[in-house]
Scaffold this motif. Structure first.
Motif, mmCIF file in Angstrom:
data_model
loop_
_atom_site.group_PDB
_atom_site.id
_atom_site.type_symbol
_atom_site.label_atom_id
_atom_site.label_comp_id
_atom_site.label_asym_id
_atom_site.label_seq_id
_atom_site.Cartn_x
_atom_site.Cartn_y
_atom_site.Cartn_z
ATOM 1 N N SER A 82 0.826 -1.209 0.000
ATOM 2 C CA SER A 82 0.000 0.000 0.000
ATOM 3 C C SER A 82 0.860 1.258 0.000
ATOM 4 O O SER A 82 0.517 2.253 -0.646
ATOM 5 N N GLU A 83 1.997 1.229 0.693
ATOM 6 C CA GLU A 83 2.908 2.373 0.679
ATOM 7 C C GLU A 83 3.438 2.608 -0.736
ATOM 8 O O GLU A 83 3.519 3.750 -1.198
ATOM 9 N N GLY A 84 3.757 1.533 -1.427
ATOM 10 C CA GLY A 84 4.235 1.650 -2.805
ATOM 11 C C GLY A 84 3.168 2.195 -3.728
ATOM 12 O O GLY A 84 3.434 3.064 -4.567
ATOM 13 N N ARG A 85 1.937 1.705 -3.575
ATOM 14 C CA ARG A 85 0.834 2.217 -4.404
ATOM 15 C C ARG A 85 0.606 3.699 -4.146
ATOM 16 O O ARG A 85 0.378 4.477 -5.072
ATOM 17 N N ARG A 86 0.690 4.101 -2.865
ATOM 18 C CA ARG A 86 0.490 5.507 -2.518
ATOM 19 C C ARG A 86 1.569 6.382 -3.148
ATOM 20 O O ARG A 86 1.275 7.403 -3.772
ATOM 21 N N GLU A 87 2.832 5.960 -3.018
ATOM 22 C CA GLU A 87 3.934 6.744 -3.589
ATOM 23 C C GLU A 87 3.816 6.846 -5.103
ATOM 24 O O GLU A 87 4.067 7.903 -5.679
ATOM 25 N N LYS A 88 3.431 5.749 -5.725
ATOM 26 C CA LYS A 88 3.273 5.745 -7.180
ATOM 27 C C LYS A 88 2.166 6.720 -7.587
ATOM 28 O O LYS A 88 2.328 7.499 -8.524
ATOM 29 N N SER A 89 1.071 6.705 -6.860
ATOM 30 C CA SER A 89 -0.048 7.599 -7.163
ATOM 31 C C SER A 89 0.318 9.065 -6.943
ATOM 32 O O SER A 89 -0.019 9.925 -7.753
ATOM 33 N N VAL A 90 1.004 9.331 -5.847
ATOM 34 C CA VAL A 90 1.427 10.708 -5.560
ATOM 35 C C VAL A 90 2.361 11.203 -6.665
ATOM 36 O O VAL A 90 2.253 12.344 -7.115
#
Length: 58
Positions: free
Chosen positions: A30-38
């Motif tokens: 989820s941290e990776g998905r968040r960073e990718k989205s940001v």
């Protein structure tokens, strides 16, 4: 934030997401998905700002 930094953030997020997938670590996924989205949002914002700057010069 520049476009290059936004792309790097996306790549970093993608890598974290993949590590999370491999290790079955939901937190890292989820941290990776968040960073990718940001990173994607920041890149889009940068593109918008550049478009406005170009249109003002005309």
């Amino acid at each position: 934030m520049g476009k290059a930094k936004a792309k790097m953030e996306q790549m970093k997020g993608k890598a974290k997401q993949r590590v999370g997938d491999s290790t079955d670590d939901r937190s890292m996924q989820s941290e990776g998905r968040r960073e990718k989205s940001v990173g994607k949002v920041r890149e889009a914002a940068h593109d918008m700002v550049e478009g406005v700057k170009k249109s003002r010069k005309k």
